[in-house]
Design an enzyme around this catalytic site. Structure first.
Site, PDB file in Angstrom:
ATOM      1  CG  LEU A   1      -2.043  -0.983   1.328  1.00 22.21           C
ATOM      2  CD1 LEU A   1      -2.765  -0.839   2.668  1.00 22.21           C
ATOM      3  CD2 LEU A   1      -3.023  -0.830   0.179  1.00 22.21           C
ATOM      4  CG  ASP A   2       0.517   4.273  -2.982  1.00 19.49           C
ATOM      5  OD1 ASP A   2       1.316   3.425  -3.407  1.00 19.49           O
ATOM      6  OD2 ASP A   2      -0.300   4.879  -3.697  1.00 19.49           O
ATOM      7  CG  ASN A   3       4.322   7.050   3.425  1.00 15.09           C
ATOM      8  OD1 ASN A   3       3.635   8.000   3.792  1.00 15.09           O
ATOM      9  ND2 ASN A   3       5.368   6.639   4.111  1.00 15.09           N
TER      10      ASN A   3
ATOM     11  CG  HIS B   1       0.786   7.090  -6.712  1.00 17.43           C
ATOM     12  ND1 HIS B   1       1.596   8.200  -6.862  1.00 17.43           N
ATOM     13  CD2 HIS B   1       1.312   6.401  -5.657  1.00 17.43           C
ATOM     14  CE1 HIS B   1       2.570   8.173  -5.964  1.00 17.43           C
ATOM     15  NE2 HIS B   1       2.409   7.082  -5.228  1.00 17.43           N
TER      16      HIS B   1
END
Length: 296
Positions: free
Chosen positions: A122-124, A221
């Site tokens: 998962l993105d930050n 994203h």
């Protein structure tokens, strides 16, 4: 007092030490770090620092916080000898990055005493459900299941405006700029682009709407960039979104969360087949209190 120590990377750019420390120690509440700086209980190469101090390349940092401050633990929803299901906090990276933050597996090792293996990411800035492996055999099965789209992930987000129609499957093309750490979306293919498919359902319409999202492709994203391309950027997304809209709703973080995880597994993990996990993000309650309610 409890001491935390780390070394700043040599290639760090100009950045305040406080900001770097917040990324490097995401398990500490932000207020505890700010208080440590205000008390000048932060040393960089042996010298005491305040909030204005810049991070120095290669410096050794020591931060002292009160014993009463308890590190924030990562929520563990399930674990056995093969797998681990957790809720990743926003602001934690899955892998080590150029910003120097402590990655998720290392944080889990500090908390649980063992380091699990990543099989998806998962993105930050994204909060949410993740499944990790505890051995090589489980890792192989989970990676296979993700490749074959047998593990179904659902997301919840808040966006500007109300998409029309209420439910749709959006198709476009995504081009990644690794150097700039961002992506762009186009309606037609370009050199180096890949197709993306994003399905959404409007749950609560309005000036700020709540959507449920399902990804048919999993690209960097993707949700953030695709919904912005569709004219409905995510609340709290300054990179792809609308900063004025974010300020209007006092959004200081990305309003995106992986809220459901359904496992379709075979072989050694067949005992987990059809097991489903769900998570309600705290930000839904926090931010929805700022959204004007319809009269009548």
């Amino acid at each position: 007092m409890k001491r935390y120590t780390f070394t700043i990377p040599q290639d760090i750019g100009e950045e305040r030490l406080l900001n770097f420390a917040q990324r490097r120690l995401p398990q500490l509440p932000p207020h505890a770090l700010r208080e440590a700086f205000d008390r000048r209980d932060v040393k960089q190469n042996g010298s005491r620092m305040d909030r204005r101090a810049l991070a120095l390349p290669g410096a050794t940092v020591e931060i002292y916080v009160a014993e009463r401050v308890k590190p924030r633990e990562i929520a563990v929803l399930y674990q056995d000898e093969n797998v681990l299901v957790i809720v990743k906090p926003a602001g934690v990276s899955c892998e080590a990055d150029a910003h120097g933050g402590l990655p998720l597996p290392a944080l889990l090792q500090q908390q649980l005493g063992y380091e699990p293996l990543l099989c998806h990411r998962l993105d930050n800035p994204t909060e949410g459900l993740m499944v990790l492996a505890r051995n090589a055999q489980a890792l192989a099965e989970l990676e296979r299941a993700f490749r074959e789209r047998e593990i179904i992930k659902g997301y919840t987000c808040l966006v500007r405006g109300t998409p029309r129609p209420k439910h749709a499957v959006l198709k476009a093309y995504l081009l990644k700029d690794a150097k700039a750490a961002r992506v762009s979306v186009t309606a037609s293919p370009r050199a180096g682009s890949v197709p993306i498919v994003t399905e959404y359902t409007v749950v609560s319409p309005g000036a700020c709407s709540r959507l449920e999202i399902r990804l048919h492709t999993g690209r960097t994203h993707q949700i953030r960039a695709h919904m912005a391309f569709a004219g409905h950027p995510l609340l709290g997304d300054d990179q792809y979104g609308d900063r004025a809209f974010n300020r209007q709703y006092h959004a200081r973080r990305l309003m995106l969360c992986a809220t459901t995880l359904c496992l379709r597994l075979q072989g050694p993990l067949a005992y987990l087949d059809n097991k489903t996990f769900s998570h309600i993000p705290a930000f839904m309650q926090e931010i929805e209190s700022c959204i004007p309610k319809k009269s009548g």
